[in-house]
Design a protein around this motif. Structure first.
Motif, PDB file in Angstrom:
ATOM      1  N   HIS A  74       0.223  -1.162   0.021  1.00 47.11           N
ATOM      2  CA  HIS A  74      -0.109   0.078  -0.410  1.00 47.11           C
ATOM      3  C   HIS A  74       0.612   1.253   0.286  1.00 47.11           C
ATOM      4  CE1 HIS A  74      -3.533  -2.180   0.223  1.00 47.11           C
ATOM      5  NE2 HIS A  74      -3.287  -3.092   1.758  1.00 47.11           N
ATOM      6  N   PHE A  75       1.891   1.332   0.210  1.00 49.68           N
ATOM      7  CA  PHE A  75       3.309   2.175  -0.233  1.00 49.68           C
ATOM      8  C   PHE A  75       3.635   2.420  -1.206  1.00 49.68           C
ATOM      9  CE2 PHE A  75       1.558   0.848   4.189  1.00 49.68           C
ATOM     10  CZ  PHE A  75       1.559   2.174   4.713  1.00 49.68           C
ATOM     11  N   SER A  76       4.379   3.017  -1.765  1.00 49.33           N
ATOM     12  CA  SER A  76       5.520   3.616  -2.980  1.00 49.33           C
ATOM     13  C   SER A  76       6.432   4.186  -1.929  1.00 49.33           C
ATOM     14  CB  SER A  76       4.565   3.955  -4.004  1.00 49.33           C
ATOM     15  OG  SER A  76       5.006   5.470  -3.264  1.00 49.33           O
ATOM     16  N   CYS A  77       8.066   3.340  -2.394  1.00 53.38           N
ATOM     17  CA  CYS A  77       9.103   4.014  -1.933  1.00 53.38           C
ATOM     18  C   CYS A  77       9.724   4.233  -3.505  1.00 53.38           C
ATOM     19  CB  CYS A  77      10.059   2.865  -1.289  1.00 53.38           C
ATOM     20  SG  CYS A  77      11.412   2.792  -0.622  1.00 53.38           S
ATOM     21  N   LEU A  78      10.323   6.237  -3.279  1.00 52.41           N
ATOM     22  CA  LEU A  78      11.028   6.420  -4.215  1.00 52.41           C
ATOM     23  C   LEU A  78      12.241   5.740  -4.354  1.00 52.41           C
ATOM     24  CD1 LEU A  78      11.521   8.881  -5.589  1.00 52.41           C
ATOM     25  CD2 LEU A  78      12.155  10.240  -4.426  1.00 52.41           C
ATOM     26  N   ASP A 102      11.556   3.240  -6.760  1.00 48.11           N
ATOM     27  CA  ASP A 102      10.906   3.175  -7.708  1.00 48.11           C
ATOM     28  C   ASP A 102      11.979   3.541  -8.957  1.00 48.11           C
ATOM     29  OD1 ASP A 102       8.157   3.379  -7.387  1.00 48.11           O
ATOM     30  OD2 ASP A 102       8.078   5.035  -6.222  1.00 48.11           O
ATOM     31  N   LEU A 103      13.174   4.514  -7.791  1.00 52.54           N
ATOM     32  CA  LEU A 103      14.277   4.626  -9.392  1.00 52.54           C
ATOM     33  C   LEU A 103      15.444   3.341  -8.710  1.00 52.54           C
ATOM     34  CD1 LEU A 103      14.709   7.772  -7.167  1.00 52.54           C
ATOM     35  CD2 LEU A 103      13.994   7.155  -9.145  1.00 52.54           C
TER      36      LEU A 103
END
Length: 65
Positions: free
Chosen positions: A55-59, A62-63
């Motif tokens: 439920h959470f995104s992690c930068l 993502d990179l």
């Protein structure tokens, strides 16, 4: 400024004919609704620490770091 009581009364009558009166006040006990929990006892909305990661995104992820 010159006011005319007849025109004020006429304007008030027009407003009353157009809008009517305000609705009655709603009491607080009429605004709340109580429901019992479902057959699982509310377990459908329980916190699941193993499934909460999606439920959470992690930068950094993502990179690609």
């Amino acid at each position: 400024m010159d006011t005319h009581p007849e025109s004020d009364a006429a304007a008030a009558a027009v407003r009353h004919a157009r809008f009517g009166k305000l609705p009655e006040r709603i009491q607080f006990h009429q605004m709340i609704e109580e429901e019992t929990a479902g057959p699982n006892g509310g377990a459908a909305n329980a916190y699941n620490p193993e499934g909460s990661w999606n439920h959470f995104s992690c930068l950094a992820l993502d990179l690609g770091l």
